[in-house]
Design a protein around this motif. Structure first.
Motif, short mmCIF file in Angstrom:
data_model
loop_
_atom_site.label_atom_id
_atom_site.label_comp_id
_atom_site.label_asym_id
_atom_site.label_seq_id
_atom_site.Cartn_x
_atom_site.Cartn_y
_atom_site.Cartn_z
N GLN A 1 0.86 5.56 0.38
CA GLN A 1 0.13 6.76 0.82
C GLN A 1 0.96 7.98 0.42
O GLN A 1 2.09 8.16 0.92
CB GLN A 1 -0.09 6.73 2.33
CG GLN A 1 -1.02 5.61 2.77
CD GLN A 1 -1.11 5.48 4.28
OE1 GLN A 1 -0.14 5.73 5.00
NE2 GLN A 1 -2.26 5.07 4.78
N ARG A 2 0.43 8.78 -0.50
CA ARG A 2 1.14 9.97 -0.96
C ARG A 2 0.21 10.86 -1.77
O ARG A 2 -0.91 10.47 -2.11
CB ARG A 2 2.37 9.59 -1.80
CG ARG A 2 2.04 8.88 -3.10
CD ARG A 2 3.30 8.46 -3.82
NE ARG A 2 3.01 7.68 -5.02
CZ ARG A 2 3.94 7.04 -5.74
NH1 ARG A 2 5.21 7.11 -5.37
NH2 ARG A 2 3.61 6.36 -6.82
N ASN B 1 4.65 5.16 3.21
CA ASN B 1 4.07 6.48 3.46
C ASN B 1 5.09 7.55 3.05
O ASN B 1 6.09 7.77 3.74
CB ASN B 1 3.69 6.62 4.93
CG ASN B 1 2.97 7.92 5.22
OD1 ASN B 1 3.53 9.00 5.05
ND2 ASN B 1 1.71 7.82 5.65
N ILE C 1 -3.66 13.56 0.16
CA ILE C 1 -2.97 12.27 0.19
C ILE C 1 -3.95 11.17 -0.23
O ILE C 1 -5.06 11.10 0.27
CB ILE C 1 -2.41 11.98 1.61
CG1 ILE C 1 -1.31 12.98 1.95
CG2 ILE C 1 -1.88 10.55 1.70
CD1 ILE C 1 -0.83 12.90 3.39
N HIS C 2 -3.51 10.34 -1.17
CA HIS C 2 -4.32 9.21 -1.64
C HIS C 2 -3.69 7.91 -1.17
O HIS C 2 -2.48 7.83 -0.96
CB HIS C 2 -4.38 9.20 -3.18
CG HIS C 2 -5.29 10.25 -3.74
ND1 HIS C 2 -6.22 9.98 -4.73
CD2 HIS C 2 -5.41 11.58 -3.47
CE1 HIS C 2 -6.87 11.09 -5.04
NE2 HIS C 2 -6.39 12.07 -4.29
N THR C 3 -4.51 6.90 -1.04
CA THR C 3 -4.03 5.55 -0.74
C THR C 3 -4.31 4.65 -1.93
O THR C 3 -5.44 4.56 -2.39
CB THR C 3 -4.73 4.97 0.52
OG1 THR C 3 -4.42 5.80 1.65
CG2 THR C 3 -4.26 3.56 0.80
N SER C 4 -3.25 4.02 -2.44
CA SER C 4 -3.39 3.09 -3.57
C SER C 4 -2.73 1.78 -3.20
O SER C 4 -1.91 1.72 -2.27
CB SER C 4 -2.74 3.66 -4.83
OG SER C 4 -3.31 4.91 -5.16
N THR C 5 -3.07 0.73 -3.93
CA THR C 5 -2.50 -0.59 -3.63
C THR C 5 -2.04 -1.30 -4.89
O THR C 5 -2.45 -0.96 -6.01
CB THR C 5 -3.53 -1.50 -2.93
OG1 THR C 5 -4.64 -1.71 -3.81
CG2 THR C 5 -4.01 -0.90 -1.62
N ARG D 1 0.84 -1.20 0.00
CA ARG D 1 0.00 0.00 0.00
C ARG D 1 0.87 1.25 0.00
O ARG D 1 1.88 1.32 0.71
CB ARG D 1 -0.89 -0.02 1.25
CG ARG D 1 -1.86 1.15 1.37
CD ARG D 1 -2.78 0.97 2.55
NE ARG D 1 -2.07 1.15 3.82
CZ ARG D 1 -2.67 1.26 4.99
NH1 ARG D 1 -3.99 1.16 5.08
NH2 ARG D 1 -1.98 1.42 6.10
N THR E 1 3.15 -0.86 4.15
CA THR E 1 2.68 0.47 3.76
C THR E 1 3.89 1.38 3.52
O THR E 1 4.83 1.40 4.34
CB THR E 1 1.79 1.10 4.85
OG1 THR E 1 0.59 0.33 4.95
CG2 THR E 1 1.42 2.54 4.49
#
Length: 358
Positions: free
Chosen positions: A184-185, A309, A195-199, A182, A307
């Motif tokens: 977060q940036r 970050n 900030i978006h969270t992608s996987t 994951r 994760t």
């Protein structure tokens, strides 16, 4: 444990004697097999010999202490005794780890499959970065890499990709990387600065040969097509790319080399064998759910393992609750601290499981 260690010393002596025989040296296959066995037994034998030496030092120091009256000499003997006892404890733990059942796939090459998850273009960009991270890590260990396929999204990201890693012990270290990664940036495409969270997901599979996984030629077909993307001058001008379809499993694999259709077919079959082997392994994992209690993140592909970050410059591995504030170095392939910690945690879990069974 010590009976087993004595057996290992005897077996190592047998192996070394056989290796010195002229007829064995002339038989390449047998010689290679014995050399591999020696390489596996030697570290255990060396540690056990050291253990026995330290135990002897303890006995001798205790005897001399009973007889010695000189205070300076007694202090030296006490120090020697303390060092030997400490070393014995370390060696006992080391020997327990060395005697853990070995994963038969540990010495194998690796096939890595990357797939973008939630997050659109940002997930695809992150997928390409994770692929680059493993290429850099492989280079740092002297392993060879080959990107056999990559479905690009037009802005440098990968929707999916397949990477081959060839190197001694590649699977033993890479096997802990399977799972969901994951990020977060703030994406480059985000104008509001949120900030978006992608996987994305990584699947690590050991390379297997056609003896381990046999595939009936009637069960698959090849289609050829013109390669696309960057490459040599023959790319885009010859029908060198191949698409392999395996009917029983429904698996479809695409491979494109510079210009060799034959190489692409070989690679596609190599990836298919790994996928089929992996499916069987996953089935066994599901049937033996208890096995996961003595493993650290080597079974469940849906598991969120890590994760990244970017605003905080940190990477967190959720399985062992390890957080490192060196994201830039990690993204450039500096993965040894994470992987060493995962190996140590895995060994500790297995030792604990064995002690519970005992």
């Amino acid at each position: 444990m010590f009976d087993k260690l004595d057996d290992i010393l005897m077996r190592l002596e047998e192996v070394l004697n056989q290796l010195s025989e002229p007829d064995v040296a002339a038989d390449a296959a047998k010689f290679q097999k014995l050399m591999k066995e020696q390489a596996e037994l030697q570290p255990i034998a060396d540690a056990y010999k050291d253990y026995k030496t330290q135990k002897q030092t303890i006995e001798e120091s205790l005897m001399l202490l009973e007889e010695e009256s000189d205070e300076e000499m007694r202090e030296m003997l006490k120090e020697e005794l303390s060092d030997a006892k400490k070393r014995v404890e370390e060696l006992e733990q080391e020997l327990k780890v060395l005697l853990l059942p070995k994963d038969p796939n540990d010495d194998k090459n690796v096939i890595v499959e990357f797939r973008a998850g939630a997050g659109g273009d940002e997930a695809a960009l992150f997928t390409a970065e994770i692929c680059r991270m493993y290429i850099k890590y492989a280079e740092s260990r002297g392993w060879k890499t080959e990107l056999t396929s990559a479905d690009e999204n037009g802005i440098g990201g990968f929707k999916d990709a397949t990477l081959l890693i060839n190197g001694a012990g590649a699977y033993s270290r890479m096997k802990y990387e399977s799972g969901t990664h994951r990020v977060q940036r703030v994406p480059e495409t985000e104008s509001g600065g949120r900030i978006h969270t992608s996987t994305m997901t990584v699947a690590i599979m050991p390379e297997v040969d056609d003896v381990e996984v046999q595939i009936d030629p009637k069960d698959y077909k090849f289609d050829v097509f013109r390669a696309s993307g960057n490459g040599g001058q023959c790319v885009n001008t010859t029908d060198s790319a191949v698409r392999l379809t395996h009917f029983p499993s429904g698996i479809v694999i695409s491979c494109q080399d510079e210009k060799s259709q034959l190489k692409n077919k070989d690679k596609a079959l190599k990836i298919l064998r790994a996928r089929l082997y992996d499916l069987e392994q996953q089935k066994q994992h599901d049937e033996m759910a208890e096995l996961r209690k003595s493993q650290v993140g080597t079974g469940d592909r849906s598991e969120k393992i890590r994760t990244y970050n970017f605003p905080q410059g940190r990477v967190t591995d959720h399985r062992i609750k390890l957080t490192l504030y060196k994201l830039d170095a990690i993204m450039n392939g500096d993965l040894d601290e994470i992987i060493d910690s995962l190996i140590a945690a895995d060994q500790a879990a297995k030792l604990s499981s064995m002690q519970e069974e005992a």
